[in-house]
Design a protein around this motif. Structure first.
Motif, mmCIF file in Angstrom:
data_model
loop_
_atom_site.group_PDB
_atom_site.id
_atom_site.type_symbol
_atom_site.label_atom_id
_atom_site.label_comp_id
_atom_site.label_asym_id
_atom_site.label_seq_id
_atom_site.Cartn_x
_atom_site.Cartn_y
_atom_site.Cartn_z
ATOM 1 N N LEU A 109 1.266 -3.845 0.705
ATOM 2 C CA LEU A 109 2.468 -3.197 1.226
ATOM 3 C C LEU A 109 3.673 -4.110 1.031
ATOM 4 O O LEU A 109 3.652 -5.273 1.454
ATOM 5 C CB LEU A 109 2.266 -2.897 2.711
ATOM 6 N N THR A 144 8.123 -0.161 7.583
ATOM 7 C CA THR A 144 7.328 0.690 6.689
ATOM 8 C C THR A 144 6.754 1.929 7.366
ATOM 9 O O THR A 144 6.349 2.869 6.665
ATOM 10 C CB THR A 144 6.151 -0.103 6.096
ATOM 11 N N ILE A 146 3.966 1.836 8.841
ATOM 12 C CA ILE A 146 2.516 1.646 8.802
ATOM 13 C C ILE A 146 2.040 0.958 10.074
ATOM 14 O O ILE A 146 2.552 -0.107 10.444
ATOM 15 C CB ILE A 146 2.100 0.816 7.570
ATOM 16 N N THR A 180 -1.582 5.086 6.395
ATOM 17 C CA THR A 180 -1.206 4.862 4.997
ATOM 18 C C THR A 180 0.126 5.488 4.613
ATOM 19 O O THR A 180 0.718 5.113 3.613
ATOM 20 C CB THR A 180 -2.287 5.419 4.054
ATOM 21 N N ILE A 182 3.847 6.014 4.398
ATOM 22 C CA ILE A 182 5.049 5.203 4.611
ATOM 23 C C ILE A 182 6.159 6.060 5.208
ATOM 24 O O ILE A 182 6.441 7.172 4.736
ATOM 25 C CB ILE A 182 5.504 4.558 3.290
ATOM 26 N N TRP A 195 3.300 0.971 -1.545
ATOM 27 C CA TRP A 195 2.037 0.312 -1.828
ATOM 28 C C TRP A 195 2.005 -0.011 -3.317
ATOM 29 O O TRP A 195 2.406 0.815 -4.139
ATOM 30 C CB TRP A 195 0.864 1.229 -1.492
#
Length: 249
Positions: A109, A144, A146, A180, A182, A195
């Motif tokens: 990331l 992000t 995440i 996963t 973003i 990613w």
């Protein structure tokens, strides 16, 4: 005389909550305290002034006080009876944390900040009172979207000078992704997040040599794990301890 208490280092701490409002009264009571400190052979006087009492600073410095440290709403000054008297030093470093996050496809990331042309690991400054673990998880989430869990401390770097004459320590942590998709939250700072396979990141000439070196060196590293020891038996302060795995359980 100003209200105060002694500390265990042969010093005097002025009670900031009981300072007089009148500047003449402040000068008189400060002078009386200085006389008392001299009589009692006290080494250091600590005086913290809130921003609404900033006009007292000139009075204090005229009596021999010097600046020690400051916050947005207050400044702390000290008076040393002797030049050699010991005073605990002010903080010398700021702290930053970066997250090395790798998904099940082997991708890492990375983010690009506004105005930048290169990508780097997500991360940022550790706030006052914040743990390294909480800070790096928060920064990755903000930059992000995440969600992650903390795994290990992988490495660190020190930079000097950094800002305002201080140094900076950058701590790289391995995080495990829990999501996963973003979704950048801090859109004021971050322009893009993605990613990318490590080999593709390393082949991109735009990315800095330092960030390439970090990822190449740390991608498969083990790192220092967070201790599971109950630290409350030693202190009531907030603690984090990261230890190398010696194979013993």
């Amino acid at each position: 005389m100003l209200a105060f208490e002694y500390n265990k280092f042969n010093g005097i701490i002025v009670n900031s909550a009981q300072l007089p409002a009148d500047i003449d009264v402040f000068l008189a009571e400060l002078s009386a305290l200085l006389d008392h400190a001299k009589l009692q052979k006290k080494a250091v006087i600590w005086l913290t002034l809130s921003i609404d009492l900033a006009h007292f600073i000139a009075i204090a410095t005229s009596q021999g006080f010097t600046f020690h440290n400051c916050l947005p709403t207050e400044v702390t000054l000290i008076f040393k009876s002797q030049a050699q008297d010991f005073v605990p030093f002010v903080p010398t470093h700021s702290l930053g944390a970066g997250g090395l996050v790798q998904n099940s496809h082997g991708e890492i990331l990375v983010i690009r900040e506004h105005g930048a042309t290169t990508y780097k690991l997500p991360g940022g400054h550790i706030e006052l009172g914040e743990t390294i673990e909480d800070a790096v998880i928060r920064e990755v989430l903000e930059e992000t979207g995440i969600q992650t869990t903390f795994s290990t401390v992988l490495g660190m770097a020190s930079t000097h000078p950094y800002r305002f004459g201080k140094s900076n320590i950058y701590i790289v942590c391995k995080l495990v992704p829990l999501s996963t998709q973003i979704n950048i939250q801090d859109t004021h700072e971050v322009d893009d997040a993605k990613w990318i396979l490590p080999q593709d990141y390393l082949l991109d000439a735009n990315n800095s040599a330092f960030n390439k070196y970090l990822i190449k060196s740390l991608l498969n590293a083990t790192g220092l794990g967070k201790s599971t020891l109950d630290l409350s038996q030693f202190s009531t302060l907030k603690h984090e301890v990261f230890l190398a795995d010696n194979g013993l359980k």
